[in-house]
Design a protein around this motif. Sequence first.
Motif, PDB file in Angstrom:
ATOM      1  N   HIS A  63       0.868  -1.173   0.000  1.00  0.00           N
ATOM      2  CA  HIS A  63       0.000   0.000   0.000  1.00  0.00           C
ATOM      3  C   HIS A  63       0.904   1.221   0.000  1.00  0.00           C
ATOM      4  O   HIS A  63       1.749   1.369   0.880  1.00  0.00           O
ATOM      5  N   ASN A  64       0.748   2.077  -0.988  1.00  0.00           N
ATOM      6  CA  ASN A  64       1.510   3.310  -1.086  1.00  0.00           C
ATOM      7  C   ASN A  64       0.565   4.443  -0.720  1.00  0.00           C
ATOM      8  O   ASN A  64      -0.307   4.805  -1.496  1.00  0.00           O
ATOM      9  N   ASP A  65       0.739   4.978   0.477  1.00  0.00           N
ATOM     10  CA  ASP A  65      -0.132   6.041   0.961  1.00  0.00           C
ATOM     11  C   ASP A  65       0.552   7.379   0.773  1.00  0.00           C
ATOM     12  O   ASP A  65       1.668   7.594   1.257  1.00  0.00           O
ATOM     13  N   LEU A  66      -0.102   8.293   0.077  1.00  0.00           N
ATOM     14  CA  LEU A  66       0.392   9.646  -0.168  1.00  0.00           C
ATOM     15  C   LEU A  66      -0.609  10.603   0.454  1.00  0.00           C
ATOM     16  O   LEU A  66      -1.809  10.507   0.186  1.00  0.00           O
ATOM     17  N   PHE A  67      -0.123  11.529   1.299  1.00  0.00           N
ATOM     18  CA  PHE A  67      -1.031  12.459   1.976  1.00  0.00           C
ATOM     19  C   PHE A  67      -0.272  13.713   2.382  1.00  0.00           C
ATOM     20  O   PHE A  67       0.956  13.740   2.389  1.00  0.00           O
ATOM     21  N   GLU A  68      -1.027  14.757   2.727  1.00  0.00           N
ATOM     22  CA  GLU A  68      -0.444  16.012   3.182  1.00  0.00           C
ATOM     23  C   GLU A  68      -0.838  16.258   4.626  1.00  0.00           C
ATOM     24  O   GLU A  68      -1.933  15.884   5.053  1.00  0.00           O
ATOM     25  N   VAL A  69       0.074  16.896   5.370  1.00  0.00           N
ATOM     26  CA  VAL A  69      -0.148  17.201   6.777  1.00  0.00           C
ATOM     27  C   VAL A  69       0.308  18.618   7.074  1.00  0.00           C
ATOM     28  O   VAL A  69       1.066  19.218   6.309  1.00  0.00           O
ATOM     29  N   GLY A  70      -0.166  19.144   8.208  1.00  0.00           N
ATOM     30  CA  GLY A  70       0.200  20.487   8.624  1.00  0.00           C
ATOM     31  C   GLY A  70       0.462  20.545  10.116  1.00  0.00           C
ATOM     32  O   GLY A  70       0.553  19.513  10.788  1.00  0.00           O
ATOM     33  N   PRO A  71       0.558  21.766  10.660  1.00  0.00           N
ATOM     34  CA  PRO A  71       0.892  21.949  12.071  1.00  0.00           C
ATOM     35  C   PRO A  71      -0.003  21.141  13.007  1.00  0.00           C
ATOM     36  O   PRO A  71      -1.213  21.049  12.807  1.00  0.00           O
ATOM     37  N   SER A  72       0.631  20.523  13.989  1.00  0.00           N
ATOM     38  CA  SER A  72       0.009  19.707  15.037  1.00  0.00           C
ATOM     39  C   SER A  72      -0.452  18.340  14.557  1.00  0.00           C
ATOM     40  O   SER A  72      -1.041  17.593  15.338  1.00  0.00           O
ATOM     41  N   ASP A  73      -0.180  17.978  13.301  1.00  0.00           N
ATOM     42  CA  ASP A  73      -0.510  16.633  12.828  1.00  0.00           C
ATOM     43  C   ASP A  73       0.591  15.667  13.248  1.00  0.00           C
ATOM     44  O   ASP A  73       1.768  16.020  13.332  1.00  0.00           O
ATOM     45  N   LEU A  74       0.188  14.424  13.500  1.00  0.00           N
ATOM     46  CA  LEU A  74       1.093  13.370  13.919  1.00  0.00           C
ATOM     47  C   LEU A  74       1.055  12.262  12.876  1.00  0.00           C
ATOM     48  O   LEU A  74      -0.016  11.794  12.506  1.00  0.00           O
ATOM     49  N   VAL A  75       2.222  11.849  12.402  1.00  0.00           N
ATOM     50  CA  VAL A  75       2.332  10.804  11.387  1.00  0.00           C
ATOM     51  C   VAL A  75       3.147   9.657  11.971  1.00  0.00           C
ATOM     52  O   VAL A  75       4.217   9.871  12.547  1.00  0.00           O
ATOM     53  N   PHE A  76       2.648   8.438  11.809  1.00  0.00           N
ATOM     54  CA  PHE A  76       3.353   7.247  12.286  1.00  0.00           C
ATOM     55  C   PHE A  76       3.909   6.486  11.085  1.00  0.00           C
ATOM     56  O   PHE A  76       3.191   6.229  10.119  1.00  0.00           O
ATOM     57  N   ALA A  77       5.191   6.132  11.155  1.00  0.00           N
ATOM     58  CA  ALA A  77       5.826   5.293  10.133  1.00  0.00           C
ATOM     59  C   ALA A  77       6.222   3.983  10.811  1.00  0.00           C
ATOM     60  O   ALA A  77       7.128   3.965  11.657  1.00  0.00           O
ATOM     61  N   PRO A  78       5.536   2.872  10.480  1.00  0.00           N
ATOM     62  CA  PRO A  78       5.852   1.593  11.107  1.00  0.00           C
ATOM     63  C   PRO A  78       7.274   1.132  10.794  1.00  0.00           C
ATOM     64  O   PRO A  78       7.849   1.473   9.755  1.00  0.00           O
ATOM     65  N   GLN A  79       7.834   0.336  11.680  1.00  0.00           N
ATOM     66  CA  GLN A  79       9.161  -0.234  11.480  1.00  0.00           C
ATOM     67  C   GLN A  79       9.204  -0.962  10.141  1.00  0.00           C
ATOM     68  O   GLN A  79       8.309  -1.734   9.808  1.00  0.00           O
ATOM     69  N   GLY A  80      10.264  -0.684   9.366  1.00  0.00           N
ATOM     70  CA  GLY A  80      10.466  -1.362   8.094  1.00  0.00           C
ATOM     71  C   GLY A  80       9.688  -0.800   6.929  1.00  0.00           C
ATOM     72  O   GLY A  80       9.887  -1.233   5.798  1.00  0.00           O
ATOM     73  N   PHE A  81       8.794   0.173   7.147  1.00  0.00           N
ATOM     74  CA  PHE A  81       8.034   0.763   6.051  1.00  0.00           C
ATOM     75  C   PHE A  81       8.867   1.851   5.384  1.00  0.00           C
ATOM     76  O   PHE A  81       9.485   2.680   6.053  1.00  0.00           O
ATOM     77  N   PHE A  82       8.871   1.858   4.069  1.00  0.00           N
ATOM     78  CA  PHE A  82       9.565   2.859   3.274  1.00  0.00           C
ATOM     79  C   PHE A  82       8.772   4.157   3.370  1.00  0.00           C
ATOM     80  O   PHE A  82       7.544   4.153   3.237  1.00  0.00           O
ATOM     81  N   HIS A  83       9.447   5.283   3.612  1.00  0.00           N
ATOM     82  CA  HIS A  83       8.732   6.546   3.769  1.00  0.00           C
ATOM     83  C   HIS A  83       9.651   7.736   3.497  1.00  0.00           C
ATOM     84  O   HIS A  83      10.873   7.602   3.486  1.00  0.00           O
TER      85      HIS A  83
END
Length: 179
Positions: free
Chosen positions: A86-106
């Motif tokens: 799954h290739n997830d593409l998204f935009e974020v701004g101030p106060s947003d939290l993004v999680f990148a799981p172990q081993g996931f390309f990002h």
Amino acid sequence: MTTDHPYVFHFSEAEPNRLDGGHIRGAHEQNFPILENQRGSVYLIHLDPGGIREPHWHPSAWEFNFVVSGHARWTVLGTHPDGAYHNDLFEVGPSDLVFAPQGFFHYFENISETEGLDVLVVFNTSTREPNDDIGIVGTLNSLPRSVLAASFGVPVSAFDQIPDEIKPVVITRHYTGTE
């Protein structure tokens, strides 16, 4: 007000690692002793307009990314329980939290042409950046050009312009073709 206390780390006093496209400051067990044996580290990443955090993955850590200021575009690629990528593409701004799981390309990039981007990154490892990164530049350059050509279904000459140095890039910027 500067406070010398073992539980306090002053990012403003940490020497940044300046790179083309921004800089990174880190708190890890080598410069913040309270983290010794805690399996944790924190980095403050600043991307200039057009700055990019090199596409990469971490073999031994997940990461939380908190957008302090600015706006970013993210890509996270990984396998899921259904067995598919799954290739997830998204935009974020101030106060947003993004999680990148172990081993996931990002990766993430600053999408503003005028404002900087600041992201606080928290890892569940004490390994110092970029020692737990496997970046796209090092990955491509660790493979013979003939293997890359076969994998992409293109002539070997398609990779002639790619530098062959194996090194961490960490932060770069959009290439305009005029440098």
